[in-house]
Design an enzyme around this catalytic site. Structure first.
Site, mmCIF file in Angstrom:
data_model
loop_
_atom_site.group_PDB
_atom_site.id
_atom_site.type_symbol
_atom_site.label_atom_id
_atom_site.label_comp_id
_atom_site.label_asym_id
_atom_site.label_seq_id
_atom_site.Cartn_x
_atom_site.Cartn_y
_atom_site.Cartn_z
ATOM 1 C CG ASP A 100 8.968 4.658 3.840
ATOM 2 O OD1 ASP A 100 9.334 3.489 3.622
ATOM 3 O OD2 ASP A 100 7.902 4.934 4.419
ATOM 4 C CG HIS A 156 2.954 3.020 3.312
ATOM 5 N ND1 HIS A 156 3.949 2.662 2.440
ATOM 6 C CD2 HIS A 156 3.582 3.504 4.404
ATOM 7 C CE1 HIS A 156 5.131 2.902 2.979
ATOM 8 N NE2 HIS A 156 4.948 3.417 4.186
ATOM 9 C CB CYS A 164 7.260 -1.377 4.171
ATOM 10 S SG CYS A 164 8.012 -2.040 5.668
#
Ligand code: ZN
Length: 312
Positions: A24, A217, A248
């Site tokens: 990620d 997040h 993202c």
């Protein structure tokens, strides 16, 4: 594993921090070399972390930073007790991940139809069906599958996502044989009340806190507050990225998972044993800054743990 909750109604006495930086995190950075990715994962493996997301099996032209994840898996030094996980977008990716020796497969879909359409070019129903096929394929190989429910707390296109909608998608996935679930605040829109609201609905639907993982997040600085209220409810599995690396690519403006060192530091202070050596982890974060060439947003990596008094 069951949640072992303090008699006072406090926190679980265990936790599992799942490192997601090598996937990620790195997918939002300029690509680093396969060797650098292997070094990062090996360094993380030595900190006591027991789950590491090593990369994804997506098309190299879609996310260049995740190309050659098979070579990364082949090159790492596996530490016993660490699960090396990989994200896959479809059956072909699942086959590649299984062939490459991933211990666990992660699949993702968005609860938000708009986000799912833009991100995965599919309806939510089609995503559920595809995940069902991946679960069947993975079961033949004996590889567990975890579903990540993106935009579980909010969507940059649709705004607030209702907990009932999240539960409905999760139940469909459970019916398709998915074993574990991660509820993702993909764009950092969750706040403590929305975390509580989802956990209430999951509770009512019969989902025990220890069957839930959260992927938070820190886009708006609420990451650790969200983690804390979830921990008070018995949730003990949390995704985090070393140094707070990441964001993202499909959510404009979204930056940064909660930093792993900050999460470990907080969980340790709550008595939620992590098994992670904070000093080793801080070293990994500081080394990573040199590799990617920018300052990372982690805070404990700068200040050190609270109990370490400044020298002098
Ligand atoms: Zn994420």
């Amino acid at each position: 594993m069951t949640a072992d909750v303090h008699p006072t109604g406090g926190y679980p006495t265990w936790s599992e921090v799942r490192e997601v930086g090598p996937r990620d995190g790195l997918q939002n950075e300029d690509p680093i070399t396969v060797e650098e990715r292997i070094e990062l994962i090996d360094a993380l493996s030595a900190t006591g972390l027991r789950a590491i997301e090593v990369g994804s099996f997506v098309r190299a032209d879609a996310i260049p930073a995740m190309a050659r994840t098979d070579e990364v898996l082949a090159g790492i030094t596996r530490v016993e007790g660490v699960r090396y996980r990989a994200l896959v977008p479809n059956l072909r990716g699942a086959d590649a991940a299984i062939d490459a020796g991933a211990d666990e497969i992660e699949v993702v879909l968005s609860v938000s139809a708009t986000h799912n359409g833009k991100n995965l070019k599919m309806t939510v129903d089609d995503s559920v069906a595809q995940i069902g096929a991946i679960v069947e394929r993975a079961a033949e190989a004996g590889t567990p599958v975890e579903a990540i429910l993106a935009t579980s707390f909010g969507c940059p296109y649709e705004g607030r996502i209702e907990p009932d909608a999240v539960l409905a998608v999760a139940e469909q996935l459970r019916d398709r044989g998915v074993g574990t679930f991660s509820f993702a605040d993909t764009t950092g829109m969750a706040t403590p009340p929305t975390i509580t609201a989802l956990l209430d609905v999951l509770d009512a639907g019969g989902w025990a806190p220890d069957s839930v993982a959260l992927h938070l997040h820190n886009t708006r600085g609420t990451g650790l507050a969200n983690l804390l209220v979830a921990a008070q409810r018995g949730v003990a599995r949390f995704d985090a990225s070393v140094g707070g690396l990441g964001g993202c690519p499909f959510a404009p403006g979204a930056t940064g998972n909660v930093p792993t060192e900050d999460v470990v530091h907080l969980l340790d202070s709550l008595g939620m044993a992590t098994g992670v050596d904070i000093d080793s982890l801080i070293d990994v974060a500081l080394d990573l800054e040199k590799v990617i060439g920018r300052t990372l947003p982690g805070q404990v990596m700068r200040a050190g743990p609270w109990y370490r008094l400044p020298r002098g």
